[in-house]
Scaffold this motif. Structure first.
Motif, PDB file in Angstrom:
ATOM      1  N   VAL A  55       0.876  -1.171   0.000  1.00  0.00           N
ATOM      2  CA  VAL A  55       0.000   0.000   0.000  1.00  0.00           C
ATOM      3  C   VAL A  55       0.914   1.222   0.000  1.00  0.00           C
ATOM      4  N   ILE A  56       0.669   2.149  -0.919  1.00  0.00           N
ATOM      5  CA  ILE A  56       1.595   3.262  -1.114  1.00  0.00           C
ATOM      6  C   ILE A  56       0.883   4.597  -0.889  1.00  0.00           C
ATOM      7  N   CYS A  57       1.508   5.442  -0.097  1.00  0.00           N
ATOM      8  CA  CYS A  57       1.021   6.809   0.121  1.00  0.00           C
ATOM      9  C   CYS A  57       1.896   7.756  -0.693  1.00  0.00           C
ATOM     10  N   ASN A  58       1.321   8.339  -1.746  1.00  0.00           N
ATOM     11  CA  ASN A  58       2.053   9.275  -2.607  1.00  0.00           C
ATOM     12  C   ASN A  58       1.851  10.724  -2.187  1.00  0.00           C
ATOM     13  N   THR A  59       0.701  11.021  -1.579  1.00  0.00           N
ATOM     14  CA  THR A  59       0.386  12.376  -1.119  1.00  0.00           C
ATOM     15  C   THR A  59      -0.365  12.280   0.196  1.00  0.00           C
TER      16      THR A  59
END
Length: 326
Positions: free
Chosen positions: A5-9
Protein backbone atom coordinates in the motif's frame (compact mmCIF):
# COMPACT_ATOMS: atom_id res chain seq x y z
CA UNK A 1 9.52 -6.42 -6.12
CA UNK A 2 6.73 -6.64 -3.56
CA UNK A 3 3.10 -5.64 -3.21
CA UNK A 4 2.50 -2.68 -0.93
CA UNK A 5 0.00 0.00 0.00
CA UNK A 6 1.60 3.26 -1.11
CA UNK A 7 1.02 6.81 0.12
CA UNK A 8 2.05 9.28 -2.61
CA UNK A 9 0.39 12.38 -1.12
CA UNK A 10 -0.99 13.34 2.29
CA UNK A 11 -4.61 13.25 1.11
CA UNK A 12 -5.96 10.53 3.38
CA UNK A 13 -7.07 6.94 3.05
CA UNK A 14 -8.82 7.27 -0.31
CA UNK A 15 -5.65 8.54 -1.99
CA UNK A 16 -3.69 5.39 -1.12
CA UNK A 17 -2.97 2.86 -3.85
CA UNK A 18 -2.05 -0.81 -3.90
CA UNK A 19 0.99 -1.19 -6.12
CA UNK A 20 4.47 -2.66 -6.32
CA UNK A 21 7.80 -1.33 -5.19
CA UNK A 22 11.32 -2.55 -4.57
CA UNK A 23 11.72 -4.81 -1.56
CA UNK A 24 13.68 -3.07 1.23
CA UNK A 25 17.15 -4.22 2.24
CA UNK A 26 18.15 -4.61 5.89
CA UNK A 27 20.87 -2.39 7.30
CA UNK A 28 23.43 -3.89 9.72
CA UNK A 29 21.15 -3.75 12.79
CA UNK A 30 17.89 -4.53 10.98
CA UNK A 31 15.88 -7.61 10.08
CA UNK A 32 13.90 -8.13 6.89
CA UNK A 33 10.53 -9.72 7.63
CA UNK A 34 8.11 -11.50 5.28
CA UNK A 35 4.88 -9.94 6.55
CA UNK A 36 1.95 -12.29 7.18
CA UNK A 37 -0.32 -9.83 9.03
CA UNK A 38 -0.36 -6.10 9.74
CA UNK A 39 -2.71 -4.36 12.12
CA UNK A 40 -4.34 -1.00 11.40
CA UNK A 41 -3.93 1.82 13.91
CA UNK A 42 -5.54 5.24 14.16
CA UNK A 43 -2.02 6.63 13.93
CA UNK A 44 -1.63 5.05 10.48
CA UNK A 45 -4.78 6.84 9.32
CA UNK A 46 -3.60 10.17 10.69
CA UNK A 47 -0.17 9.77 9.11
CA UNK A 48 -1.46 9.26 5.56
CA UNK A 49 -3.55 12.43 5.98
CA UNK A 50 -0.54 14.45 7.15
CA UNK A 51 -2.14 14.93 10.58
CA UNK A 52 0.38 13.07 12.70
CA UNK A 53 3.46 14.69 14.26
CA UNK A 54 5.67 12.55 12.01
CA UNK A 55 5.46 12.99 8.24
CA UNK A 56 7.48 10.41 6.26
CA UNK A 57 8.71 11.54 2.88
CA UNK A 58 6.28 10.28 0.16
CA UNK A 59 6.09 7.85 -1.41
CA UNK A 60 6.00 5.64 1.68
CA UNK A 61 4.19 2.55 2.94
CA UNK A 62 1.97 3.09 5.99
CA UNK A 63 1.66 0.63 8.86
CA UNK A 64 3.23 0.50 12.31
CA UNK A 65 2.80 -3.16 13.37
CA UNK A 66 3.44 -6.44 11.62
CA UNK A 67 3.93 -10.13 12.30
CA UNK A 68 5.73 -12.56 10.04
CA UNK A 69 8.87 -14.59 9.40
CA UNK A 70 12.43 -13.31 9.28
CA UNK A 71 13.73 -13.54 5.71
CA UNK A 72 17.16 -11.94 6.13
CA UNK A 73 19.23 -10.33 8.89
CA UNK A 74 21.72 -7.48 8.81
CA UNK A 75 25.41 -8.06 9.43
CA UNK A 76 25.26 -6.89 13.07
CA UNK A 77 22.06 -8.71 14.07
CA UNK A 78 22.63 -11.25 16.84
CA UNK A 79 19.16 -12.02 18.17
CA UNK A 80 17.43 -13.43 15.08
CA UNK A 81 17.95 -15.79 12.16
CA UNK A 82 15.99 -16.47 8.96
CA UNK A 83 12.89 -18.53 9.69
CA UNK A 84 12.15 -16.99 13.10
CA UNK A 85 8.50 -16.05 13.73
CA UNK A 86 8.42 -12.46 14.99
CA UNK A 87 6.41 -9.34 15.60
CA UNK A 88 8.02 -6.05 14.67
CA UNK A 89 7.24 -2.38 14.44
CA UNK A 90 8.26 0.79 12.68
CA UNK A 91 6.78 4.24 12.18
CA UNK A 92 5.77 3.05 8.70
CA UNK A 93 6.27 0.23 6.21
CA UNK A 94 4.10 -2.63 7.50
CA UNK A 95 1.31 -2.67 4.85
CA UNK A 96 3.58 -4.56 2.48
CA UNK A 97 4.83 -8.05 1.74
CA UNK A 98 8.16 -7.21 3.33
CA UNK A 99 9.28 -4.72 5.97
CA UNK A 100 12.58 -3.87 7.63
CA UNK A 101 12.71 -3.20 11.36
CA UNK A 102 15.43 -2.64 13.91
CA UNK A 103 16.30 -5.75 15.90
CA UNK A 104 15.50 -3.56 18.93
CA UNK A 105 11.90 -3.30 17.71
CA UNK A 106 11.50 -7.00 16.91
CA UNK A 107 10.41 -9.78 19.28
CA UNK A 108 10.06 -13.54 18.88
CA UNK A 109 6.44 -14.67 18.51
CA UNK A 110 5.54 -17.64 20.74
CA UNK A 111 4.54 -20.77 18.84
CA UNK A 112 1.02 -20.73 20.22
CA UNK A 113 0.23 -17.19 19.03
CA UNK A 114 -0.93 -16.74 15.43
CA UNK A 115 0.30 -13.95 13.17
CA UNK A 116 -2.95 -11.97 13.18
CA UNK A 117 -3.09 -11.86 16.97
CA UNK A 118 0.63 -11.14 17.19
CA UNK A 119 0.34 -8.14 14.91
CA UNK A 120 -2.04 -6.47 17.38
CA UNK A 121 0.13 -6.70 20.49
CA UNK A 122 3.08 -4.36 20.21
CA UNK A 123 1.42 -0.98 19.63
CA UNK A 124 -1.89 -1.51 21.47
CA UNK A 125 -0.74 -3.47 24.48
CA UNK A 126 2.64 -1.77 24.54
CA UNK A 127 0.93 1.61 24.84
CA UNK A 128 -1.47 0.34 27.51
CA UNK A 129 1.27 -1.39 29.51
CA UNK A 130 3.57 1.65 29.45
CA UNK A 131 0.77 3.98 30.53
CA UNK A 132 -0.70 1.76 33.24
CA UNK A 133 2.47 0.31 34.75
CA UNK A 134 5.32 2.75 34.09
CA UNK A 135 3.37 6.03 34.13
CA UNK A 136 0.38 5.46 36.43
CA UNK A 137 1.72 2.63 38.62
CA UNK A 138 -1.80 1.18 38.61
CA UNK A 139 -2.47 -0.95 41.69
CA UNK A 140 -4.88 -3.83 42.21
CA UNK A 141 -8.15 -2.51 43.64
CA UNK A 142 -7.80 0.99 42.18
CA UNK A 143 -10.54 2.37 39.96
CA UNK A 144 -9.70 3.31 36.37
CA UNK A 145 -11.82 5.05 33.73
CA UNK A 146 -10.82 4.31 30.13
CA UNK A 147 -12.23 6.46 27.33
CA UNK A 148 -12.47 5.07 23.80
CA UNK A 149 -12.52 1.71 25.54
CA UNK A 150 -13.73 -0.38 22.58
CA UNK A 151 -10.95 0.70 20.20
CA UNK A 152 -7.59 -0.98 19.73
CA UNK A 153 -5.60 0.76 22.47
CA UNK A 154 -8.66 1.27 24.69
CA UNK A 155 -9.64 -2.39 24.70
CA UNK A 156 -6.04 -3.38 25.37
CA UNK A 157 -6.09 -1.06 28.39
CA UNK A 158 -9.32 -2.68 29.62
CA UNK A 159 -7.85 -6.17 29.20
CA UNK A 160 -4.57 -5.29 30.88
CA UNK A 161 -6.23 -3.38 33.75
CA UNK A 162 -8.35 -6.48 34.41
CA UNK A 163 -5.20 -8.59 34.47
CA UNK A 164 -3.70 -6.15 36.99
CA UNK A 165 -6.73 -6.39 39.28
CA UNK A 166 -8.22 -2.91 38.82
CA UNK A 167 -11.88 -1.92 38.94
CA UNK A 168 -12.68 -0.77 35.42
CA UNK A 169 -15.12 1.81 34.11
CA UNK A 170 -15.23 1.74 30.32
CA UNK A 171 -16.31 4.76 28.31
CA UNK A 172 -17.80 4.14 24.86
CA UNK A 173 -19.55 6.31 22.29
CA UNK A 174 -22.45 3.98 21.41
CA UNK A 175 -24.34 1.21 23.23
CA UNK A 176 -23.27 -1.50 20.77
CA UNK A 177 -19.69 -1.19 22.05
CA UNK A 178 -20.54 -1.94 25.67
CA UNK A 179 -20.54 -5.73 25.30
CA UNK A 180 -16.97 -6.10 24.09
CA UNK A 181 -15.62 -3.99 26.96
CA UNK A 182 -17.54 -6.05 29.52
CA UNK A 183 -16.27 -9.25 27.92
CA UNK A 184 -12.70 -8.02 28.45
CA UNK A 185 -13.21 -7.06 32.09
CA UNK A 186 -15.07 -3.76 32.50
CA UNK A 187 -17.39 -3.83 35.51
CA UNK A 188 -19.16 -0.60 34.55
CA UNK A 189 -19.79 1.00 31.16
CA UNK A 190 -20.67 4.62 30.45
CA UNK A 191 -22.09 5.55 27.04
CA UNK A 192 -20.96 9.16 27.08
CA UNK A 193 -22.93 9.99 23.96
CA UNK A 194 -26.19 9.52 25.87
CA UNK A 195 -25.31 9.54 29.59
CA UNK A 196 -24.14 12.26 31.97
CA UNK A 197 -20.46 11.37 32.39
CA UNK A 198 -19.96 13.56 35.45
CA UNK A 199 -22.95 12.14 37.33
CA UNK A 200 -22.22 8.53 36.38
CA UNK A 201 -18.60 8.74 37.58
CA UNK A 202 -19.77 10.26 40.86
CA UNK A 203 -22.42 7.59 41.32
CA UNK A 204 -20.06 4.70 40.55
CA UNK A 205 -17.24 5.98 42.78
CA UNK A 206 -19.37 7.27 45.64
CA UNK A 207 -18.28 10.82 44.84
CA UNK A 208 -14.55 10.09 45.23
CA UNK A 209 -13.63 10.10 41.56
CA UNK A 210 -11.29 7.70 39.78
CA UNK A 211 -7.72 6.83 40.67
CA UNK A 212 -6.55 6.61 37.06
CA UNK A 213 -7.97 8.11 33.86
CA UNK A 214 -6.67 6.57 30.61
CA UNK A 215 -7.74 8.94 27.86
CA UNK A 216 -7.75 8.16 24.15
CA UNK A 217 -10.09 10.98 23.13
CA UNK A 218 -9.25 14.37 24.64
CA UNK A 219 -11.69 17.24 24.17
CA UNK A 220 -14.76 17.58 26.39
CA UNK A 221 -14.28 14.18 28.03
CA UNK A 222 -10.82 15.14 29.27
CA UNK A 223 -12.12 18.51 30.49
CA UNK A 224 -14.92 16.83 32.43
CA UNK A 225 -12.55 14.32 34.03
CA UNK A 226 -10.26 17.06 35.38
CA UNK A 227 -12.95 17.50 38.06
CA UNK A 228 -13.53 13.80 38.68
CA UNK A 229 -10.16 12.56 39.92
CA UNK A 230 -9.63 10.97 43.32
CA UNK A 231 -6.98 12.23 45.73
CA UNK A 232 -3.56 11.29 44.37
CA UNK A 233 -5.02 10.23 41.02
CA UNK A 234 -3.22 10.06 37.69
CA UNK A 235 -4.54 11.39 34.38
CA UNK A 236 -2.98 9.78 31.31
CA UNK A 237 -3.33 11.71 28.02
CA UNK A 238 -2.70 8.92 25.49
CA UNK A 239 -4.45 10.15 22.34
CA UNK A 240 -6.71 12.85 20.91
CA UNK A 241 -9.09 11.10 18.54
CA UNK A 242 -11.62 13.90 19.08
CA UNK A 243 -9.16 16.25 17.39
CA UNK A 244 -9.35 18.66 20.34
CA UNK A 245 -6.45 19.20 22.75
CA UNK A 246 -7.57 20.93 25.94
CA UNK A 247 -5.85 22.68 28.82
CA UNK A 248 -6.08 21.86 32.53
CA UNK A 249 -6.80 24.59 35.11
CA UNK A 250 -3.83 23.88 37.36
CA UNK A 251 -5.74 24.58 40.57
CA UNK A 252 -7.57 21.29 40.02
CA UNK A 253 -4.50 19.00 40.27
CA UNK A 254 -3.42 21.10 43.27
CA UNK A 255 -6.69 20.60 45.16
CA UNK A 256 -6.64 16.80 44.77
CA UNK A 257 -2.87 16.28 44.50
CA UNK A 258 -3.41 14.41 41.25
CA UNK A 259 -0.94 14.20 38.40
CA UNK A 260 -1.17 14.59 34.63
CA UNK A 261 1.35 12.12 33.22
CA UNK A 262 2.27 12.05 29.53
CA UNK A 263 2.18 8.55 28.04
CA UNK A 264 3.89 8.68 24.65
CA UNK A 265 4.88 5.03 24.20
CA UNK A 266 6.64 5.53 20.87
CA UNK A 267 9.06 8.09 22.29
CA UNK A 268 9.76 5.85 25.31
CA UNK A 269 10.53 2.91 22.99
CA UNK A 270 13.16 4.92 21.13
CA UNK A 271 14.83 6.08 24.34
CA UNK A 272 14.71 2.77 26.22
CA UNK A 273 14.83 -0.04 23.63
CA UNK A 274 15.85 -2.83 26.03
CA UNK A 275 13.08 -1.98 28.49
CA UNK A 276 10.65 -1.96 25.57
CA UNK A 277 11.86 -5.37 24.37
CA UNK A 278 11.45 -6.80 27.85
CA UNK A 279 7.94 -5.36 28.04
CA UNK A 280 6.99 -6.79 24.64
CA UNK A 281 8.28 -10.23 25.63
CA UNK A 282 6.26 -10.15 28.84
CA UNK A 283 3.10 -9.14 26.98
CA UNK A 284 3.54 -11.95 24.45
CA UNK A 285 4.08 -14.43 27.27
CA UNK A 286 0.80 -13.30 28.84
CA UNK A 287 -0.93 -13.69 25.47
CA UNK A 288 0.50 -17.21 25.07
CA UNK A 289 -0.70 -18.09 28.58
CA UNK A 290 -4.17 -16.70 27.91
CA UNK A 291 -3.82 -14.10 30.68
CA UNK A 292 -4.60 -11.30 28.22
CA UNK A 293 -6.67 -11.76 25.08
CA UNK A 294 -6.20 -9.38 22.13
CA UNK A 295 -9.38 -9.01 20.09
CA UNK A 296 -9.31 -9.03 16.29
CA UNK A 297 -12.71 -7.80 15.14
CA UNK A 298 -11.99 -8.00 11.40
CA UNK A 299 -9.37 -9.77 9.28
CA UNK A 300 -9.19 -8.50 5.71
CA UNK A 301 -6.99 -9.25 2.71
CA UNK A 302 -4.43 -6.57 1.90
CA UNK A 303 -6.54 -5.51 -1.10
CA UNK A 304 -9.26 -4.31 1.29
CA UNK A 305 -7.01 -1.91 3.19
CA UNK A 306 -9.35 1.03 2.56
CA UNK A 307 -12.29 -0.81 4.12
CA UNK A 308 -10.21 -1.59 7.18
CA UNK A 309 -8.82 1.91 7.56
CA UNK A 310 -12.27 3.47 7.17
CA UNK A 311 -13.57 1.18 9.93
CA UNK A 312 -10.94 2.71 12.19
CA UNK A 313 -11.45 6.35 11.19
CA UNK A 314 -15.25 6.03 11.44
CA UNK A 315 -15.02 4.49 14.95
CA UNK A 316 -16.60 1.23 13.73
CA UNK A 317 -13.75 -1.07 14.76
CA UNK A 318 -13.82 -2.91 18.06
CA UNK A 319 -10.38 -4.03 19.14
CA UNK A 320 -8.03 -4.31 16.19
CA UNK A 321 -8.62 -4.63 12.44
CA UNK A 322 -5.94 -6.71 10.71
CA UNK A 323 -4.74 -7.00 7.12
CA UNK A 324 -3.78 -10.48 5.89
CA UNK A 325 -0.73 -9.92 3.70
CA UNK A 326 0.21 -13.53 2.87
Amino acid sequence: MMRAVICNTFDGVDSLVLGTMDSPKPRPHQVLVDVHAASISFMDCLMVAGKYQLRPQPPFVPGTDAAGVVAEVGSEVTRFKPGDRVICGNWSGCYAERVVASQDATVLLPDGVDFETGSTVRHCYGTARYALLDCARLQAGETIFISGAAGGVGLAAVDLARHLGATIIAGVGTPDKAGITRAHGAQEVIVYGSEDLRQRIKDITGGKGVDVFFDNIGGEIFSTMTRLMNWGGRMLPVGFTSGEIVSVPMNLPLLKNYSVVGSYWGAWVERFPQASLDADAQLLAWVAQGSIKPHVSASLPLEEFRTGMHKVTQRLAQGRTVLRVR
